[in-house]
Design a protein around this motif. Structure first.
Motif, short mmCIF file in Angstrom:
data_model
loop_
_atom_site.label_atom_id
_atom_site.label_comp_id
_atom_site.label_asym_id
_atom_site.label_seq_id
_atom_site.Cartn_x
_atom_site.Cartn_y
_atom_site.Cartn_z
N LEU A 56 -1.14 -5.23 -3.45
CA LEU A 56 -2.10 -4.40 -2.89
C LEU A 56 -1.18 -3.10 -3.89
O LEU A 56 -1.58 -2.44 -3.91
CB LEU A 56 -1.59 -3.82 -1.24
CG LEU A 56 -2.99 -4.65 -0.59
CD1 LEU A 56 -3.52 -5.32 -0.37
CD2 LEU A 56 -3.06 -3.51 0.41
N VAL A 57 -0.33 -2.79 -4.77
CA VAL A 57 0.15 -2.25 -5.23
C VAL A 57 0.09 -2.08 -6.11
O VAL A 57 0.05 -0.73 -6.42
CB VAL A 57 1.89 -2.41 -4.93
CG1 VAL A 57 2.29 -3.79 -6.28
CG2 VAL A 57 2.90 -1.44 -5.08
N PHE A 66 0.14 -1.33 -0.08
CA PHE A 66 -0.05 -0.34 -0.06
C PHE A 66 1.16 1.38 -0.22
O PHE A 66 0.96 1.57 -0.76
CB PHE A 66 -1.13 0.49 1.01
CG PHE A 66 -1.71 1.84 1.25
CD1 PHE A 66 -2.98 1.94 0.69
CD2 PHE A 66 -1.20 2.26 2.16
CE1 PHE A 66 -3.48 2.40 1.14
CE2 PHE A 66 -1.84 3.39 1.73
CZ PHE A 66 -2.80 3.61 1.86
N ILE A 67 1.77 1.62 1.07
CA ILE A 67 2.68 2.26 0.91
C ILE A 67 3.54 2.04 -0.17
O ILE A 67 3.95 3.81 -1.04
CB ILE A 67 3.87 2.36 2.34
CG1 ILE A 67 2.88 2.35 3.23
CG2 ILE A 67 4.70 3.55 2.07
CD1 ILE A 67 3.64 2.33 5.32
N VAL A 68 4.38 1.89 -1.28
CA VAL A 68 5.02 1.43 -2.45
C VAL A 68 4.24 2.62 -3.55
O VAL A 68 4.63 3.14 -4.76
CB VAL A 68 4.95 0.33 -2.65
CG1 VAL A 68 5.75 0.58 -4.03
CG2 VAL A 68 6.55 -0.20 -1.53
N SER A 69 2.86 1.86 -3.67
CA SER A 69 1.80 2.47 -4.77
C SER A 69 1.51 3.76 -4.61
O SER A 69 1.84 4.70 -5.77
CB SER A 69 0.31 2.17 -4.43
OG SER A 69 -0.21 2.59 -3.41
N GLY A 116 3.87 -2.06 -9.86
CA GLY A 116 3.80 -0.11 -9.49
C GLY A 116 3.95 0.38 -10.78
O GLY A 116 2.18 0.97 -11.63
N ASN A 117 4.98 0.12 -11.62
CA ASN A 117 4.77 1.29 -13.27
C ASN A 117 3.88 0.68 -14.00
O ASN A 117 3.63 1.29 -15.32
CB ASN A 117 6.42 1.23 -13.42
CG ASN A 117 6.80 2.54 -12.24
OD1 ASN A 117 7.08 3.78 -12.22
ND2 ASN A 117 8.38 2.03 -12.29
N MET A 118 3.61 -0.46 -13.89
CA MET A 118 3.30 -1.61 -14.62
C MET A 118 1.63 -1.33 -14.68
O MET A 118 1.32 -0.79 -15.26
CB MET A 118 3.76 -3.32 -14.79
CG MET A 118 2.82 -4.18 -15.42
SD MET A 118 2.45 -5.59 -14.87
CE MET A 118 1.64 -6.04 -16.16
#
Length: 663
Positions: free
Chosen positions: A439-440, A345-348, A576-578
């Motif tokens: 989650l990301v 979640f935080i990385v997103s 996330g970039n994907m």
């Protein structure tokens, strides 16, 4: 035994007369005959030494060869060799490195008649120490026992050189043994401190009596007892360093003292026999001398041996932390999954913030700084929130595995139990990756949706979205190479984390900070005490997270400035970039391209894990001096366990497996 042609014939040519140079040249030729063709073929050298030993059963050959060795020793100057050989310079760690580097470029000159020059000429190949040390002591003892080197214990020139060298060693042990780096780690135990001074007193008394013609065996024995107590004191300091920390200077000082004590014990052992040099003592001194001669300019070997205690402390710290990342029960497994979901979640959020920072069009330096702060703040937030990031674990769990292999810790772990631990690491790592990625991806899509509704514009254009997907392609980009660099960064940050925690212990930082708390302001004091306690427990992890953030954030700038393929690919951020790329292209790409992207994500994650894990495992094993050959059967046991219970590597069983599972 098949006789090696040439050795017997060569021994028959022992020079009965001649100068010092010709005798050393003959000895060098004999070693050339013994030396194996390849360093790893030590059995060749062993057979030739055994043949030489058998040939010396001939009284005539033995007498001639012993006379040759006796004459070389009689003519050579031993004093500097006894004092300096194999013992680090007193100038310090970095001065020793500088000296070795200087002598590597421009070798020093030995005195023609010194023992240094004899060893340099006889063992002239830099790899000689490998086969010399790999041959068992018993074989060398058998050889040296047949070489009779006699001397007068009071009047002989060699014996006076031994006395002079022993006097210098004893003074140095007394001086460095009372250094603050040593005494403050021994504590208030005066008995442990006194031995460094007492050995000097006893040895000086013994040598004073010796000069007067009296050989006091009791005084010499007491000196040896004191030297052994000095060695025990150093071992106590090493054990205390696990809990009290250590430093570079202390490591250097400990190594130098150990070498001095070992040399003093060898020199005193020479004096235990009043008629000839004993083979036990000579073998020890001989091997140490060959190693020193061949490695005296080896910088990396010196660094490795000097940093062994410090690296052990760092690896041990990581091992203790790594135990928290290894789940055993199903409740721990699901709890860890939830923590990993928090990390995803935080990385997103970090993925979105990084793109927004890129849109700010900052100068390259400030952009890299902003990226670094974005990563660092995010990683710190993951830590303080109790969340988990999958790629932070491999370096920690590798040290935990090495710790369980350490024979110094309650005999180590049986091979099957070690296989069970590896299974625990695999399933913990798997569920952590799952929690992060599950989650990301959806939350990154959610933040993009919110951003577009609030601003009315796309987060990235289609060209940028296509580039994001291209950057994770397994073979059309350098994604796997960059993933390996990221694995190195993950390892480096874990080392720094362990080093900072070690320094917190060694420098007693928390205790010193607590002394500055003003008790007259109770509320303020409580807040400061809580902060100090938190730093005492988590300073290393915090610093590791910040360093990792800056390593990742500045990679692109470094690659751009130097024109190098130098960048990062991290599995969670790449996922996330994907998500960003697919959303902005409206998921309109084909299934084949999506498949390649998923394969790229999987490869990035595996490489992140393996590089970080293997580097940490290597350092942890080296720091503990673990003989990996003892675990030669481990791979087959692990494979059999996987065949029997493959699900254990993904999901925890209801109860701990027992070894009879493999029967």
């Amino acid at each position: 035994m098949i006789s090696q042609p040439g050795i017997k014939q060569y021994l028959e040519q022992i020079p009965k007369e001649g100068d010092f140079d010709s005798k050393v040249r003959f000895l060098s030729g004999l070693v050339d005959l013994i030396r194996p063709r390849r360093v790893r073929h030590t059995e060749e050298a062993q057979k030739r030494i055994q043949e030489l030993s058998a040939l010396l059963d001939d009284p005539a050959l033995s007498a001639a060869f012993s006379k040759l060795m006796d004459e070389i020793i009689e003519e050579a100057d031993f004093t500097d060799f006894f004092i300096e050989s194999g013992i680090p310079s007193k100038s310090g760690f970095f001065a020793e490195i500088t000296s070795r580097f200087r002598h590597k470029l421009l070798p020093s000159l030995n005195d023609p008649g010194s023992l240094d020059e004899v060893f340099a000429r006889v063992f002239h190949k830099k790899s000689d120490y490998k086969w010399v040390t790999s041959i068992g002591d018993e074989i060398w003892k058998e050889l040296f026992a047949k070489i009779r080197i006699g001397f007068d214990p009071i009047n002989d020139r060699l014996f006076h050189q031994i006395i002079n060298a022993l006097t210098v060693c004893s003074y140095r042990i007394a001086f460095y043994g009372t250094d603050n780096q040593i005494t403050r780690r021994i504590g208030k135990d005066t008995e442990l401190q006194t031995c460094f001074l007492e050995q000097n007193k006893e040895l000086l008394q013994f040598m004073d009596l010796l000069k007067k013609g009296t050989y006091d065996h009791q005084c010499l024995r007491h000196s040896i007892v004191m030297l052994n107590q000095c060695a025990e004191s150093l071992e106590i300091i090493r054990r205390k360093s696990i809990h009290a920390g250590t430093s570079l200077n202390q490591n250097f000082l400990l190594r130098m003292l150990r070498q001095l004590i070992r040399r003093a014990l060898v020199l005193t052992d020479f004096m235990n026999d009043s008629t000839e040099l004993g083979p036990d003592q000579f073998v020890l001194f001989f091997k140490q001398s060959v190693v020193h001669e061949n490695t005296q300019t080896d910088i990396f070997r010196f660094i490795s041996t000097t940093l062994s205690v410090l690296s052990y402390q760092i690896a041990e710290h990581k091992g203790r932390i790594g135990e928290h990342y290894i789940t055993t029960t199903r409740s721990e497994y699901f709890k860890f999954f939830l923590s990993s979901c928090g990390g995803g979640f935080i990385v997103s959020l970090l993925v979105i913030f990084k793109i927004l920072l890129h849109h700010a069009n900052l100068a390259p330096f400030w952009e890299a700084l902003s990226y670094s702060l974005n990563y660092a703040i995010g990683f710190v937030l993951i830590q303080v929130s109790g969340s988990a990031l999958a790629t932070k674990q491999p370096a920690m769990t590798a040290s935990a595995i090495a710790s369980s292999m350490d024979a110094r810790k309650e005999g180590g772990v049986p091979l099957f139990q070690l296989a069970v631990m590896v299974a625990k690491v695999c399933r913990s790592q798997t569920i952590s990756f799952a929690g992060n990625l599950l989650l990301v991806f959806p939350f990154t899509l959610l933040w993009i949706f919110i951003y577009e509704r609030l601003t009315g514009q796309s987060l990235v254009d289609q060209a940028q979205a296509s580039q994001m997907l291209h950057d994770i392609h397994p073979y059309k980009s350098l994604s796997f190479f960059y993933a390996a660099l990221t694995g190195v960064f993950l390892f480096v940050s874990s080392v720094i984390s362990g080093y900072v925690d070690n320094q917190m212990l060694y420098g007693r930082i928390a205790e010193r900070l607590r002394n500055r708390v003003n008790p007259e302001k109770p509320g303020h004091a409580r807040r400061k005490t809580r902060l100090i306690n938190y730093l005492d427990e988590h300073a290393g992890s915090l610093s590791g997270n910040v360093i990792l953030g800056f390593l990742l954030g500045t990679a692109g700038l470094v690659g751009h400035v130097f024109g190098l393929p130098y960048d990062i690919r991290h599995i969670t951020f790449s996922t996330g970039n994907m998500a960003v790329g697919l959303h902005e292209l409206h998921f309109s790409i084909g299934l084949t391209q999506i498949g390649w992207c998923l394969l790229g994500i999987a490869g990035i994650g595996i490489i992140n894990f393996l590089v970080s894990f293997l580097l940490a495992l290597y350092v942890a094993i080296k720091s503990r001096n673990i003989d990996i050959r003892q675990y030669s059967k481990f791979s087959s046991i692990l494979f059999r366990y996987w065949l029997k219970r493959p699900l254990h590597f993904i999901y925890p069983p209801s109860k701990e497996p027992e070894e009879d599972l493999l029967s």
